[in-house]
Design an enzyme around this catalytic site. Sequence first.
Site, mmCIF file in Angstrom:
data_model
loop_
_atom_site.group_PDB
_atom_site.id
_atom_site.type_symbol
_atom_site.label_atom_id
_atom_site.label_comp_id
_atom_site.label_asym_id
_atom_site.label_seq_id
_atom_site.Cartn_x
_atom_site.Cartn_y
_atom_site.Cartn_z
ATOM 1 N N GLU A 33 0.834 -1.208 0.000
ATOM 2 C CA GLU A 33 0.000 0.000 0.000
ATOM 3 C C GLU A 33 0.869 1.258 0.000
ATOM 4 O O GLU A 33 0.566 2.240 -0.692
ATOM 5 C CB GLU A 33 -0.925 0.008 1.226
ATOM 6 N N CYS A 48 -0.587 1.355 7.606
ATOM 7 C CA CYS A 48 -1.005 1.671 6.236
ATOM 8 C C CYS A 48 -2.403 2.275 6.222
ATOM 9 O O CYS A 48 -2.701 3.154 5.402
ATOM 10 C CB CYS A 48 -0.962 0.421 5.371
#
Length: 310
Positions: free
Chosen positions: A233, A261
């Site tokens: 990510e 994230c």
Amino acid sequence: MLVALEGAPGSGVSNIADTLCSDFKFTLLSYVDSTPSNNYEFNDATTLLDYITTNWLDNMVIYNISSHIPDFSDFMKRPFVLLVTVDSSIHTKFERSEITSLSKFCEITDDYYNSINSKTFKFTDNAKLHLINNTSDQTSLLKNLKKIDLLNVHRLRPDWDSYFMSFTDLAAMRSNCMKRKVGCVIVKDNRVLATGYNGTPRGFTNCNEGGCYRCNHPLESGPLSTCLCLHAEENALLEAGRSKVETGSILYCNTCPCLTCSIKIVQVGIKEVIYSQSYNMDQLSKKIFTEAGVTIRQFTPPSYGTIILE
């Protein structure tokens, strides 16, 4: 659509074809060596291909065509053809047959595989589904076919979730992280903005070559903050940049984002997160997304690969 079934003796391909015809209103097509006696019989591949192309909106089924059409590649180019291979346990196949000698049955089965040799495996390699048909009767077969949703049109043409989630799986194949392969794709208006996979930073030794001590020594690893690998990510967000991601982008990831994230995903303005595999921080991440007004949901695709029918 055309469902093309291929299977060894006793695998029950004819039973599946019969069930599709009787309960799902399919039309049975057949291949004959003689002159066709009706519109549903064919004695050459070209005529059959022309017919199913013209009538592709109808549901059709044909089975055991490897001996007549060893090269099925022209059929597989059509977007409405679903190739399914069928097999069963040896005991189940033997019980279905009318042969009383197990030795004779094994000989016939071996002849099936050996006579068409690589053609069998070519069909298997190209098939979307591999059914292990161990059902004992028509009722259980019907129940199983309904359960696996065999006729799901997304098997032929993936919806957007399936389409973009396949991108995450492809990206994950590039991962060099020793802990877990993760892939991510960021999408806006059904267009890919960026992809990412996890691994050590640019210029570092790859994780799978010893670049991250924590990932390579799991039994004595420290906290997550000591890991040198960037997450999928993070890499996707860095590639896209905030200016592209804002106002309505969707993040697909083959694994639920971790807490760190998740905070970054919220910060750049992602509106929705779609993932397939769970992670041990799922609930914490979901709490972050919920509080920030970001939709999060788990994606479950139609079943592919090998499915056991019992």
